[in-house]
Scaffold this motif. Structure first.
Motif, PDB file in Angstrom:
ATOM      1  N   PHE A 112      12.015   4.664   5.579  1.00 52.45           N
ATOM      2  CA  PHE A 112      11.746   5.656   4.545  1.00 52.45           C
ATOM      3  C   PHE A 112      10.816   5.077   3.470  1.00 52.45           C
ATOM      4  O   PHE A 112       9.845   5.710   3.051  1.00 52.45           O
ATOM      5  CB  PHE A 112      13.055   6.125   3.908  1.00 52.45           C
ATOM      6  CG  PHE A 112      12.856   7.050   2.732  1.00 52.45           C
ATOM      7  CD1 PHE A 112      12.479   8.368   2.925  1.00 52.45           C
ATOM      8  CD2 PHE A 112      13.037   6.587   1.431  1.00 52.45           C
ATOM      9  CE1 PHE A 112      12.276   9.229   1.844  1.00 52.45           C
ATOM     10  CE2 PHE A 112      12.842   7.430   0.341  1.00 52.45           C
ATOM     11  CZ  PHE A 112      12.460   8.752   0.557  1.00 52.45           C
ATOM     12  N   LEU A 113      11.100   3.854   3.041  1.00 51.13           N
ATOM     13  CA  LEU A 113      10.245   3.191   2.052  1.00 51.13           C
ATOM     14  C   LEU A 113       8.863   2.899   2.634  1.00 51.13           C
ATOM     15  O   LEU A 113       7.859   2.890   1.903  1.00 51.13           O
ATOM     16  CB  LEU A 113      10.900   1.893   1.581  1.00 51.13           C
ATOM     17  CG  LEU A 113      12.197   2.067   0.769  1.00 51.13           C
ATOM     18  CD1 LEU A 113      12.847   0.709   0.508  1.00 51.13           C
ATOM     19  CD2 LEU A 113      11.914   2.787  -0.546  1.00 51.13           C
ATOM     20  N   THR A 114       8.804   2.672   3.947  1.00 49.07           N
ATOM     21  CA  THR A 114       7.530   2.433   4.617  1.00 49.07           C
ATOM     22  C   THR A 114       6.623   3.651   4.517  1.00 49.07           C
ATOM     23  O   THR A 114       5.405   3.524   4.313  1.00 49.07           O
ATOM     24  CB  THR A 114       7.763   2.077   6.105  1.00 49.07           C
ATOM     25  OG1 THR A 114       8.480   0.843   6.190  1.00 49.07           O
ATOM     26  CG2 THR A 114       6.444   1.937   6.851  1.00 49.07           C
ATOM     27  N   LEU A 115       7.195   4.841   4.668  1.00 51.98           N
ATOM     28  CA  LEU A 115       6.408   6.072   4.562  1.00 51.98           C
ATOM     29  C   LEU A 115       5.792   6.211   3.173  1.00 51.98           C
ATOM     30  O   LEU A 115       4.645   6.640   3.029  1.00 51.98           O
ATOM     31  CB  LEU A 115       7.288   7.281   4.890  1.00 51.98           C
ATOM     32  CG  LEU A 115       7.877   7.308   6.310  1.00 51.98           C
ATOM     33  CD1 LEU A 115       8.783   8.518   6.492  1.00 51.98           C
ATOM     34  CD2 LEU A 115       6.770   7.312   7.358  1.00 51.98           C
ATOM     35  N   ILE A 116       6.556   5.831   2.150  1.00 52.05           N
ATOM     36  CA  ILE A 116       6.025   5.844   0.784  1.00 52.05           C
ATOM     37  C   ILE A 116       4.910   4.809   0.643  1.00 52.05           C
ATOM     38  O   ILE A 116       3.871   5.064   0.029  1.00 52.05           O
ATOM     39  CB  ILE A 116       7.145   5.568  -0.237  1.00 52.05           C
ATOM     40  CG1 ILE A 116       8.225   6.661  -0.153  1.00 52.05           C
ATOM     41  CG2 ILE A 116       6.588   5.470  -1.652  1.00 52.05           C
ATOM     42  CD1 ILE A 116       9.433   6.405  -1.023  1.00 52.05           C
ATOM     43  N   LEU A 117       5.139   3.637   1.238  1.00 51.91           N
ATOM     44  CA  LEU A 117       4.142   2.562   1.194  1.00 51.91           C
ATOM     45  C   LEU A 117       2.837   3.005   1.857  1.00 51.91           C
ATOM     46  O   LEU A 117       1.741   2.698   1.360  1.00 51.91           O
ATOM     47  CB  LEU A 117       4.699   1.321   1.884  1.00 51.91           C
ATOM     48  CG  LEU A 117       3.793   0.083   1.967  1.00 51.91           C
ATOM     49  CD1 LEU A 117       3.416  -0.396   0.573  1.00 51.91           C
ATOM     50  CD2 LEU A 117       4.481  -1.030   2.751  1.00 51.91           C
ATOM     51  N   ILE A 118       2.948   3.730   2.964  1.00 54.36           N
ATOM     52  CA  ILE A 118       1.761   4.213   3.674  1.00 54.36           C
ATOM     53  C   ILE A 118       0.928   5.132   2.774  1.00 54.36           C
ATOM     54  O   ILE A 118      -0.304   5.014   2.704  1.00 54.36           O
ATOM     55  CB  ILE A 118       2.171   4.958   4.966  1.00 54.36           C
ATOM     56  CG1 ILE A 118       2.686   3.950   6.008  1.00 54.36           C
ATOM     57  CG2 ILE A 118       0.990   5.742   5.539  1.00 54.36           C
ATOM     58  CD1 ILE A 118       3.293   4.596   7.224  1.00 54.36           C
ATOM     59  N   VAL A 119       1.607   6.038   2.084  1.00 52.29           N
ATOM     60  CA  VAL A 119       0.912   6.957   1.173  1.00 52.29           C
ATOM     61  C   VAL A 119       0.165   6.175   0.091  1.00 52.29           C
ATOM     62  O   VAL A 119      -0.996   6.461  -0.225  1.00 52.29           O
ATOM     63  CB  VAL A 119       1.905   7.951   0.530  1.00 52.29           C
ATOM     64  CG1 VAL A 119       1.204   8.801  -0.522  1.00 52.29           C
ATOM     65  CG2 VAL A 119       2.533   8.842   1.598  1.00 52.29           C
TER      66      VAL A 119
END
Length: 425
Positions: A57-64
């Protein structure tokens, strides 16, 4: 001129989809390898699969965030990123936490961070920045030395922390340098050094030097372009120094467990009974991993149905040995699918790298592919007993926030750089 329409959505979605498939399939296997009992709470943060879901979930934020940053930022601040990363590695000697004999983590309460994972991205950026400089010519010896220094500094810092696996990954940067024009001599020397080292350990230094001498004699008689006697003597002397040096390093420098890993890989132990005993004791992880993979057959035992996986026979199965879960529960077909996904990802990255208009982006793309390839090759080879056991995660697959975030940063910086090419007329 930059396209205004949908400029923020012009990313290579093939690469992104391959990444998401690997992350998603990896999480399913982490769930299999770490769940206990029949009732599963997928959001249980006390379990590895629950923590990994939070990491994703935090990875998806990091990608953005990574895709929102201007592409020029990564090139402009690559040197600063590299220096900060090196300082984080040096800081481990003062503030690092020792885990399984390696001082590779910063611990803040229950949260741990492994800076060596992020140092690979920083090194890839620094190498790309230096090689793409107008004053740099990789065919020039001084520039070669400086480029090697950029790669060797983090490799040595990681090695001093007793993290051999991450150190080996830096050898992948030679693929990058070779693409950019590094003379073939280095590649030839590297291959010969590895070959002579293996022969010296397997058959002995004296026999290796003798074989080298015979090969040179045959070449002198059969080849039209003959080596001079002085060059032949020099090669034999180097061969002798390397062969006896490798044996000395193996017997006197390496620790017993490191010797055992190499001994098992090269089958240096001649007694079959002792060899099997070594497998059952020292190489317990590898032995159980091979059994788990072989028990999967063609189609596998089924998701959450692997007896060796659910029985926790393979230690560290949700981290370094995650591929054994794939082999047991998804069989040969599932294992082949994982390999194909990784190969497609690597091919796609290399294809995009060749399309780049700037040398910085191209070199960085090759760095991304080389780092992922080395992890992929070493981890799967290790789990299947094809290479010595080295603790190294399978990219996007193995459990761990540091590894997942590091590979996300590594890959999505390149995706952002590539989008800069796509958005230009």
């Amino acid at each position: 001129m930059v396209r205004e329409t949908n400029r923020y959505f012009k990313f290579d979605w093939i690469t992104i989809i391959l990444f998401l498939l690997l992350v998603g399939f990896g999480w399913l296997n982490i769930l299999s390898a770490s769940h206990v009992g029949s009732d599963i709470n997928y959001f249980d943060l006390s379990q590895p699969f629950g923590k990994q879901l939070a990491f994703i979930f935090l990875t998806l934020i990091l990608i953005v965030l990574l895709l929102a940053i201007d592409a020029k930022f990564y090139e402009r601040f690559s040197s600063l990123i590299y220096m900060v990363s090196m300082l984080s590695l040096v800081g481990l000697f003062l503030f690092g936490k020792n885990v399984n004999g390696a001082t590779s983590w910063y611990a803040i309460g229950s949260f741990t961070l492994q800076p060596s994972e992020f140092a690979k991205t920083a090194t890839a950026l620094a190498v790309a920045k230096y090689i793409s400089d107008l004053n740099t010519d990789i065919k020039n010896f001084k520039d070669q030395i400086r480029t090697f220094a950029i790669i060797i500094i983090p490799a040595l810092l990681v090695l001093l922390q007793n993290d051999t696996g991450s150190t080996v990954v830096y050898a992948g940067f030679f693929f990058v340098l070779y693409r950019e024009g590094l003379p073939k001599t280095y590649l030839t020397i590297g291959v010969l050094v590895i070959l002579l080292s293996i022969l010296a350990l397997k058959f002995g230094a004296l026999l290796t030097v003798t074989a080298t001498t015979l090969v040179l004699v045959l070449l002198r008689f059969l080849s039209k372009k003959k080596l001079s006697i002085l060059k032949s003597i020099f090669i034999i002397a180097i061969s002798a120094a390397l062969s006896f040096g490798v044996q000395f390093f193996y017997k006197s420098i390496l620790k017993p467990h490191q010797q055992d890993r190499i001994s098992l890989w090269l089958r240096l132990e001649k007694d079959p009974e002792k060899l099997e005993e070594m497998k059952r004791t020292f190489a317990y992880n590898l032995n159980e991993s091979e059994k788990a993979i072989s028990s999967g057959g063609l189609t596998g035992r089924g998701f959450l149905e692997g007896t060796r996986t659910t029985g926790k026979f393979v230690p560290e199965q949700h981290t370094d040995y995650i591929f054994s879960t794939v082999g047991e529960e998804w069989g040969f077909l599932g294992s082949a699918l994982v390999v194909i996904l990784f190969v497609l990802l690597l091919i796609r990255i290399l294809h995009l790298a060749e399309l780049q208009k700037s040398q910085f982006s191209r070199v960085y793309g090759y760095g991304v592919a080389s780092i992922i390839f080395m992890h992929f090759l070493i981890n799967i080879g290790m789990v299947m007993g094809l290479i010595p056991t080295i603790g190294i995660p399978l990219p996007m697959f193995s459990y761990g926030g540091s590894g997942l975030w590091a590979f996300t940063i590594l890959l999505f910086i390149f995706i952002k750089l590539d989008s800069n090419r796509i958005n230009e007329w």
